[in-house]
Design an enzyme around this catalytic site. Structure first.
Site, mmCIF file in Angstrom:
data_model
loop_
_atom_site.group_PDB
_atom_site.id
_atom_site.type_symbol
_atom_site.label_atom_id
_atom_site.label_comp_id
_atom_site.label_asym_id
_atom_site.label_seq_id
_atom_site.Cartn_x
_atom_site.Cartn_y
_atom_site.Cartn_z
ATOM 1 N N LYS A 210 0.894 -1.177 -0.082
ATOM 2 C CA LYS A 210 0.064 -0.045 0.204
ATOM 3 C C LYS A 210 0.910 1.140 -0.043
ATOM 4 C CE LYS A 210 -1.566 2.883 2.602
ATOM 5 N NZ LYS A 210 -1.640 4.038 1.701
ATOM 6 N N SER A 264 4.215 7.476 10.032
ATOM 7 C CA SER A 264 4.100 8.233 11.451
ATOM 8 C C SER A 264 4.020 7.290 12.582
ATOM 9 C CB SER A 264 2.914 9.277 11.342
ATOM 10 O OG SER A 264 1.624 8.174 11.710
ATOM 11 N N VAL A 267 0.764 6.086 13.467
ATOM 12 C CA VAL A 267 -0.075 5.102 12.994
ATOM 13 C C VAL A 267 0.624 3.737 13.102
ATOM 14 C CG1 VAL A 267 -0.383 4.347 10.460
ATOM 15 C CG2 VAL A 267 -0.606 6.736 10.739
ATOM 16 N N GLU A 291 9.951 2.079 10.622
ATOM 17 C CA GLU A 291 10.737 3.137 10.708
ATOM 18 C C GLU A 291 9.790 4.409 10.734
ATOM 19 O OE1 GLU A 291 12.039 6.643 9.910
ATOM 20 O OE2 GLU A 291 12.508 5.761 7.869
ATOM 21 N N CYS A 325 13.019 11.654 6.681
ATOM 22 C CA CYS A 325 13.001 11.219 8.109
ATOM 23 C C CYS A 325 14.113 11.500 8.919
ATOM 24 C CB CYS A 325 12.801 9.516 8.139
ATOM 25 S SG CYS A 325 11.809 9.030 6.870
#
Length: 541
Positions: A210, A264, A267, A291, A325
């Site tokens: 996804k 995130s 999530v 990560e 990130c």
């Protein structure tokens, strides 16, 4: 065990796209061609194109009125189809030798290095508003490196075999997981989509992929690259759509065997919580690899070399609009050094060129979408109202054509000011000026100010100060840099990942990550087995 040796990987050279070069001309041509057409993107399930009729649009962030694609969204029915396709494909794929599976991904790497290079590069530039250099190092070079180095690491894993005593043969069988792997990938790096989907597949697993809804366009081209390389149908199923709807099916399925996630912290924690609640439902304990967030830092000692520090802040904080990130988000500078570099740093920030990434003179493009633009604008408005911080460079925003936010520098008067602690994910850097004599206490502040521990760096020419930082910040960053910006980890050189709220630290770009996608079986074969249960000590006196 075949005895074959896979090609020794070498990091793909980054091309410069200099004025007048054939690379530059070819990429410019591809950019024009891809921006001039609007494609339709289906789901890819079991090797078949699936269209649901529930569609979204894909735009260029730097020209948000320009639609480059419409894409079909998966619903529960399509997700179930993808799970079934993954299960069917896995049965044969898992039986392939490592050499046969590796050949697919090595071919994908070579295609990307040659005939597909400009396609994947241009798709990323248009879809993610990356400059040519940022796209080249991400979508092309890092993707190639992941594909080639992962094959090398997989070979090392398979070659790691136990010792055998006389009369027996001990072997280790590195089996794929029982079930499918759910790969959830972010908008900011095309190479993360490449790696998170292909790494479990290389080890024999089938994958539900996804991608982020904002970058279906570039990720779709990677999925088509895998097809062109000969990946069998159903091994990697490309399933864009609403994250909550897809996860609701996947996380509640008994055959979920692993989650490969970048995104995130919130999530990932929600996914982990759901997996925990469903633990009795699953066939096996799922592997969770994530990560997540970061609040990446630079701390400068008074001995830091000024020009090197300024360059690290500019490149580390603002390249790709700070949407990495690992991007520099908070900076700590001693007061005596700040007096020396303030004007140069502000002047350099204000000189940064911003605009359409197809104009190669620009250093930065637009942020990814309207939601990001609004979030960052809200932070800047709050700073303007605050007595605890002020904008000292940049701060201008304009979404009339694209989602543009000028590279911004905030000076905080308190080390715990909001933008020193919270992840912003944009071209906004906050600095705190600390008294030079408070070096050691400032190291403690760096370590404790945020829940994250992804990347960070120290700048100093004093070896004692560097040693201080190594000790005090040992757990503050999974990737730690000395006299360098905390971005730009290279596969095979700086395996990437952090701890605390930044993830499980399974180190993408290393053997450690691939080990999460296998379930080892120990095999002991005895050549001449005993035929009497009695031991010699049991004999009569």
């Amino acid at each position: 065990m075949s005895g074959y040796q896979v090609p020794i990987p070498v990091n793909d050279p980054v091309r410069g796209y200099e004025t007048g070069s054939s690379d530059r001309q070819a990429l410019k041509k591809k950019l024009r061609a891809m921006s001039a057409e609007k494609i339709e993107i289906p789901l890819l399930i079991g090797g078949k194109e699936v269209r649901t009729g529930d569609t979204g649009t894909q735009v260029m962030p730097h020209r948000h009125g320009h639609v480059i694609a419409t894409w079909h969204k998966a619903g529960p029915k399509e997700v179930e189809q993808a799970v079934a396709a993954a299960g069917a494909a896995r049965r044969e794929w898992a039986s392939w030798s490592l050499e046969d599976r590796a050949s697919v991904f090595l071919r994908a790497a070579d295609l990307l290095a040659t005939t597909w290079r400009y396609t994947i590069n241009a798709a990323t530039m248009l879809n993610q508003s990356k400059t040519v250099h940022q796209s080249e190092i991400d979508a092309v070079c890092e993707s190639i490196d992941f594909l080639r180095f992962n094959v090398h690491f997989a070979e090392q894993i398979h070659n790691n075999q136990p010792f055998s005593a006389p009369g027996m043969w001990n072997r280790m069988d590195y089996r794929p997981l029982e079930g499918f792997v759910y790969a959830v990938t972010p908008f900011n790096f095309t190479s993360i989509g490449t790696n998170l989907s292909s790494a479990p597949a290389l080890m024999g697993n089938a994958v539900i992929w996804k991608p982020a809804s904002s970058t279906v366009f570039s990720n779709y081209h990677v999925a088509k690259l895998f097809e062109a390389a000969g990946l069998p149908p159903g091994v990697i199923n490309f399933v864009p759509g609403n994250a909550a709807a897809i996860s609701d099916v996947v996380l509640n399925h008994r055959d979920l065997a692993g989650i490969h996630f970048t995104g995130s912290t919130e999530v990932f924690q929600t996914m982990w919580r759901t997996a925990g609640e469903n633990i009795a439902r699953y066939r096996t304990y799922p592997r969770l690899v994530g990560e997540t967030g970061g609040k990446d830092f630079i701390i400068a000692h008074v001995s830091a070399e000024p020009d090197a520090l300024i360059t690290a802040i500019l490149r580390g904080g603002y390249e790709y609009q700070g949407q990495k990130c690992s991007a520099v988000s908070r900076v700590y500078i001693p007061d005596t050094l700040w007096k020396r570099i303030k004007d140069d740093l502000i002047g350099n920030i204000n000189s940064i060129s911003m605009g359409d990434v197809s104009d190669f003179r620009n250093f930065v493009g637009a942020v990814i979408d309207r939601a990001s633009f609004k979030k960052l604008t809200g932070y800047l408005e709050e700073v303007r109202r605050s007595s605890d911080a002020q904008i000292i460079a940049g701060g201008e925003t304009d979404d009339s054509i694209g989602y543009f936010i000028r590279p911004t520098l905030i000076q905080a008067r308190r080390p715990d000011y909001r933008t020193m602690c919270e992840e912003l994910f944009g071209p906004v850097v906050t600095l705190y000026v600390y008294p030079e004599k408070e070096w050691e206490s400032t190291l403690s502040i760096v370590d404790s100010s945020t829940p994250y521990a992804l990347t960070g760096s120290v700048f100093s020419t004093d070896r004692t100060a560097i040693a201080d930082a190594h000790r005090a910040l040992r757990f503050a960053a999974g990737n730690f840099y000395v006299n360098d910006k905390p971005t730009g980890a290279v596969v095979g050189q700086q395996p990437f990942g952090g701890g605390r709220a930044s993830g499980t630290n399974d180190k993408a770009g290393s053997m450690m990550n691939l080990l999460r996608w296998v379930s080892a079986r120990t095999i002991k074969e005895t050549f001449v087995p005993p035929t009497n249960y009695r031991y010699p000590f049991m004999a009569e006196e």
